[in-house]
Design a protein around this motif. Structure first.
Motif, PDB file in Angstrom:
ATOM      1  N   PHE A   1       0.842  -1.196   0.000  1.00  0.00           N
ATOM      2  CA  PHE A   1       0.000   0.000   0.000  1.00  0.00           C
ATOM      3  C   PHE A   1       0.881   1.250   0.000  1.00  0.00           C
ATOM      4  O   PHE A   1       0.697   2.174  -0.801  1.00  0.00           O
ATOM      5  CB  PHE A   1      -0.899  -0.025   1.242  1.00  0.00           C
ATOM      6  CG  PHE A   1      -1.815   1.147   1.378  1.00  0.00           C
ATOM      7  CD1 PHE A   1      -3.045   1.158   0.748  1.00  0.00           C
ATOM      8  CD2 PHE A   1      -1.459   2.242   2.162  1.00  0.00           C
ATOM      9  CE1 PHE A   1      -3.904   2.249   0.879  1.00  0.00           C
ATOM     10  CE2 PHE A   1      -2.307   3.322   2.298  1.00  0.00           C
ATOM     11  CZ  PHE A   1      -3.538   3.329   1.663  1.00  0.00           C
ATOM     12  N   TYR A   2       1.858   1.232   0.879  1.00  0.00           N
ATOM     13  CA  TYR A   2       2.743   2.392   1.021  1.00  0.00           C
ATOM     14  C   TYR A   2       3.553   2.612  -0.259  1.00  0.00           C
ATOM     15  O   TYR A   2       3.727   3.743  -0.717  1.00  0.00           O
ATOM     16  CB  TYR A   2       3.668   2.167   2.216  1.00  0.00           C
ATOM     17  CG  TYR A   2       4.558   3.337   2.551  1.00  0.00           C
ATOM     18  CD1 TYR A   2       4.011   4.554   2.939  1.00  0.00           C
ATOM     19  CD2 TYR A   2       5.947   3.231   2.493  1.00  0.00           C
ATOM     20  CE1 TYR A   2       4.831   5.634   3.261  1.00  0.00           C
ATOM     21  CE2 TYR A   2       6.770   4.291   2.820  1.00  0.00           C
ATOM     22  CZ  TYR A   2       6.202   5.495   3.201  1.00  0.00           C
ATOM     23  OH  TYR A   2       7.001   6.562   3.512  1.00  0.00           O
ATOM     24  N   HIS A   3       4.004   1.518  -0.825  1.00  0.00           N
ATOM     25  CA  HIS A   3       4.775   1.603  -2.074  1.00  0.00           C
ATOM     26  C   HIS A   3       3.927   2.244  -3.165  1.00  0.00           C
ATOM     27  O   HIS A   3       4.399   3.113  -3.915  1.00  0.00           O
ATOM     28  CB  HIS A   3       5.236   0.201  -2.492  1.00  0.00           C
ATOM     29  CG  HIS A   3       6.360   0.208  -3.465  1.00  0.00           C
ATOM     30  ND1 HIS A   3       6.774  -0.924  -4.137  1.00  0.00           N
ATOM     31  CD2 HIS A   3       7.144   1.215  -3.922  1.00  0.00           C
ATOM     32  CE1 HIS A   3       7.774  -0.611  -4.940  1.00  0.00           C
ATOM     33  NE2 HIS A   3       8.028   0.677  -4.824  1.00  0.00           N
TER      34      HIS A   3
ATOM     35  N   VAL B   1       1.328   4.268  -2.791  1.00  0.00           N
ATOM     36  CA  VAL B   1       1.110   5.690  -2.493  1.00  0.00           C
ATOM     37  C   VAL B   1       2.350   6.497  -2.881  1.00  0.00           C
ATOM     38  O   VAL B   1       2.250   7.568  -3.485  1.00  0.00           O
ATOM     39  CB  VAL B   1       0.774   5.886  -0.998  1.00  0.00           C
ATOM     40  CG1 VAL B   1       0.721   7.376  -0.641  1.00  0.00           C
ATOM     41  CG2 VAL B   1      -0.555   5.226  -0.657  1.00  0.00           C
ATOM     42  N   LYS B   2       3.512   5.951  -2.568  1.00  0.00           N
ATOM     43  CA  LYS B   2       4.763   6.657  -2.911  1.00  0.00           C
ATOM     44  C   LYS B   2       4.902   6.857  -4.424  1.00  0.00           C
ATOM     45  O   LYS B   2       5.505   7.820  -4.877  1.00  0.00           O
ATOM     46  CB  LYS B   2       5.972   5.858  -2.397  1.00  0.00           C
ATOM     47  CG  LYS B   2       6.314   6.117  -0.937  1.00  0.00           C
ATOM     48  CD  LYS B   2       7.353   5.135  -0.416  1.00  0.00           C
ATOM     49  CE  LYS B   2       8.744   5.391  -0.936  1.00  0.00           C
ATOM     50  NZ  LYS B   2       9.447   6.474  -0.248  1.00  0.00           N
TER      51      LYS B   2
ATOM     52  N   GLY C   1       2.512   7.490  -6.361  1.00  0.00           N
ATOM     53  CA  GLY C   1       1.460   8.382  -6.838  1.00  0.00           C
ATOM     54  C   GLY C   1       0.182   7.678  -7.229  1.00  0.00           C
ATOM     55  O   GLY C   1      -0.681   8.262  -7.887  1.00  0.00           O
ATOM     56  N   LYS C   2       0.043   6.419  -6.863  1.00  0.00           N
ATOM     57  CA  LYS C   2      -1.192   5.686  -7.184  1.00  0.00           C
ATOM     58  C   LYS C   2      -2.257   5.931  -6.111  1.00  0.00           C
ATOM     59  O   LYS C   2      -1.994   6.584  -5.098  1.00  0.00           O
ATOM     60  CB  LYS C   2      -0.882   4.196  -7.314  1.00  0.00           C
ATOM     61  CG  LYS C   2       0.036   3.893  -8.483  1.00  0.00           C
ATOM     62  CD  LYS C   2       0.292   2.413  -8.591  1.00  0.00           C
ATOM     63  CE  LYS C   2       1.223   2.142  -9.775  1.00  0.00           C
ATOM     64  NZ  LYS C   2       1.717   0.756  -9.759  1.00  0.00           N
TER      65      LYS C   2
END
Lengths: 400, 329
Positions: free
Chosen positions: A118-120, A122-123, A125-126
């Motif tokens: 999840f964090y990846h 978000v990083k 830009g998804k």
């Protein structure tokens, strides 16, 4: 203060050797427990050359909780172990509703913000689905048990790193002593995650082979996972509905080193104090202890300090580490080891310390190498943790 | 057994110390900062009541603090203030530490993930990993203050502090320790802000439970609230926690304040005051610790909380999430 013993009326265990307690014991005593292997469930970019002890794939095929994907794997492990323990104790979920039931569970990864994918996203830009966050919010180990069993007693998730499971059992004992509950569900649970796996590797305390506790050539730990649960009831409680006793939690002690983030105090001051407190809490002496299930991670520092303390307080007492069968299951470790300790008292024998082959002259003490009979009814299980926590449980067999 | 409250240490968006919180309660303006949160559709700004820990340098040298994370700094400052306030006499071997947190050291946790994701995975940071364990704040307090009694950390979202109170009382009652340093700690990080924004803005019908107070305009918060507790036979500086227990009552996420005499009829729906002081410290899981301090301030300053019951009270009951706590001054 001396504790009244708590009766252990049911136990459940899931870890690398098996998906229930009897399967675990059979594998350990018949020497059919699996060797560690590279993680099977992680995305390949997170897998490195360090083996782990994963819960067998049969868990996912055979246990009804395994398919409850709305919960984290830690929560599924703990729910499965709770139901095994309740079945063992003879309690139905309905029966618990009329009782004051507490829950105290130790964990590390089970309460951590493990949102790697999840964090990846978000990083990058998804806009990823919130499902992992919702799962996390539903999966706190003690809260999920309380929720699923509709319990109304005290509820606590202990996050004391690697002593969490031991501490949770000790806290449950103190709740019974304080008459806060008629019954308390205690234990620990943790799943293997790529974050903890790579974190321990970064600390350079993992072995690229099978863990070798207390061995001259020990080179670090293997991570493990699972859950273990005890059902505790008062010694003379009015609610002992099923009359079954598998053993006793007699005493508990804990103390902090106040020394270092990750290393134990070189003189074992906190561990000695924890052991002393545990023995005093049940009015026992070192000579009363038939065997010790040590923390025995296979790291240089842990095994050196633990050996030093055991040699000092228990020079003649047989000891072993069960991490050569289970791996280091972090927040679940202390609970798994306590359950195995009680099961050993029950069966009158302890297994050899898997992975140990070569005595270390510097340690001046060696664990059991083979299956050995137990002479006595009291044993100790101890845990050391990041943050300097040291905790010990004094456990009794039903023949006590 | 009653627990005597001998010292309080509190840090939040309102400032540092009991006087800062008292002033905020009396109407002094507490202003959030607007912090950026990156989303797939651009940057948004969220109001956050940030807590400053500069005053920690009054207790620990800057050099000794250089590797201490923000979460631990919040806890250390709260702990030092509570101990200073209490003028403690107990031996450090006989003090227990209990830390309650909703999410643990979130900045360091995501910092470690950055170290895994931004570089070669073989370069993941061991320092960040070892500081990302949930008991890092208890560890720092034990090490810096030399406290060698038991230390535990509890993490179960917005019931962490309530649950911690039960273990604190058990430790004192069973003489496991002579005093307990009990604190709630939470820190803000961008990822928590991101989740809050997603839950609240994307779908109002969705489970809006990330920070557990619903979606409002109230800022997110961070801070620490510490208590130095001793058994009842000591004279209490601030008052007593007379009871803490589980109740089957359906209490809400906001704290309910009941006058203690009427609380005997609590289950018969005698109304309490459903009160939120989030605007003073911000939305965070361990808010109940702040509400207890606020209740003590109100009791000690003889402020009437319930307009329907305008009589000075010496005791109050606070209820939240199925837990009830009774206070007496």
């Amino acid at each position: 203060m001396v504790y009244r013993p708590a009766r252990i009326t049911g136990m459940g265990c899931i870890c690398a050797p098996g998906i229930n307690l009897s399967q675990c014991l059979r594998a350990i005593f018949e020497n059919t427990a699996p060797e560690p292997s590279l993680p099977q469930r992680f995305a390949k970019q997170y897998v490195r050359n360090y083996p782990v002890f994963e819960v067998p794939s049969s868990f996912f095929e055979q246990n009804s909780w395994a398919g409850q994907h709305k919960f984290s794997l830690t929560a599924r492990f703990v729910l499965a172990a709770v139901h095994e323990a309740l079945d063992d104790a003879g309690y139905s979920v309905k029966e618990l509703s009329s009782m004051r039931v507490g829950v105290c569970i130790g964990t590390t990864t089970g309460a951590a913000l493990n949102f790697l994918s999840f964090y990846h996203a978000v990083k990058k830009g998804k806009n990823p689905s919130l499902t992992p966050i919702k799962r996390y919010l539903k999966s706190n180990p003690s809260l999920v048990i309380k929720e699923m069993l509709t319990l109304h007693g005290p509820c606590q998730t202990v996050v004391n790193a690697c002593s969490s499971g031991t501490d949770a059992i000790g806290i449950g004992l103190s709740w019974l002593q304080a008459d806060l509950c008629d019954l308390v569900i205690v234990g620990g649970a943790d799943e293997l995650t790529p974050i903890a796996y790579n974190g321990f590797i970064s600390l350079m305390i993992t072995d690229s082979e099978r863990v070798k506790p207390f061995d001259k050539y020990r080179a670090g730990l293997n991570l493990g996972e699972g859950a273990a649960i005890m059902i505790l009831e008062p010694f003379n409680g009015s609610q002992n509905r099923h009359g079954k006793t598998r053993g006793y939690v007699l005493g508990y002690g804990t103390a902090n080193d106040a020394y270092h983030y990750t290393a134990p105090h070189p003189d074992g001051t906190g561990l000695k104090k924890a052991i002393y407190n545990a023995l005093c809490s049940c009015d026992k002496k070192a000579d009363d202890i038939a065997f010790i299930n040590a923390h025995g991670t296979g790291t240089q520092d842990n095994d050196r300090v633990e050996s030093f303390v055991l040699r000092d307080i228990f020079p003649e007492t047989p000891f072993l580490s069960t991490k050569g069968y289970t791996g280091h299951a972090l927040g679940a470790a202390g609970a798994i080891e306590a359950v195995l300790t009680v099961a050993c008292l029950e069966s009158g024998k302890v297994p050899g310390c898997a992975g140990f082959n070569n005595p270390d002259p510097d340690l001046k003490i060696s664990p059991l190498k083979t299956v050995t009979g137990v002479s006595g009814h009291i044993a100790m299980s101890q845990s050391l943790a990041f943050g300097g926590s040291n905790s010990a449980l004094i456990l009794g067999g039903r023949g006590l | 057994m009653r627990m005597a409250i001998q010292g309080i240490g509190v840090v939040g968006g309102f400032g540092c110390g009991l006087s800062a919180l008292t002033q905020a309660l009396a109407g002094k303006k507490v202003s959030p900062v607007y912090l950026p949160v990156r989303t797939h559709s651009g940057e948004v700004k969220l109001p956050v009541l940030q807590a400053q820990t500069d005053l920690l340098e009054n207790f620990i040298s800057k050099r000794a603090l250089r590797r201490v994370d923000h979460f631990s700094r919040l806890a250390l400052l709260g702990a030092y203030l509570a101990l200073q306030d209490a003028e403690k006499k107990e031996s450090k071997e006989r003090i227990g530490i209990i830390i309650a947190t909703g999410y643990g050291p979130s900045r360091t946790t995501f910092g470690f993930l950055d170290s895994m994701l931004d570089t070669d995975i073989t370069l993941a940071s061991p320092t960040l990993f070892s500081n990302s364990v949930h008991n890092i704040a208890a560890t720092n307090i034990a090490i810096r203050l030399g406290i060698t009694g038991p230390a535990i950390t509890i993490c179960q979202f917005d019931t962490s502090f309530q649950s911690a109170l039960i273990t604190a009382r058990t430790w004192l009652e069973q003489k496991i320790v002579d005093a307990v340093l009990l604190g709630g700690v939470d820190e803000y990080c961008e990822m928590l802000g991101y989740c809050y924004h997603r839950f609240c803005s994307a779908n109002k019908q969705d489970d809006c439970t990330v920070i557990d107070t619903g979606c409002t305009d109230i800022p997110l918060g961070e801070g620490s609230a510490f208590f130095y507790l001793t058994p009842e036979w000591n004279n209490a500086k601030y008052g007593y926690i007379t009871k803490c227990y589980m109740s089957t009552c359906n209490t809400k996420k906001k704290t309910l304040f009941y006058s203690i005499d009427k609380s005997r009829n609590f289950m018969l729906n005698v109304p309490g005051v459903e009160k939120s002081f989030f605007e003073l410290y911000g939305i965070m899981p361990i808010h109940f610790a702040f509400d207890i301090i606020i209740a003590l301030i109100l009791l000690n300053r003889q402020v009437v909380l319930n307009e329907h019951d305008n009589e000075y009270k010496k005791s109050l009951m606070l209820a939240n999430q199925g837990y009830c706590v009774e206070l007496q001054v």
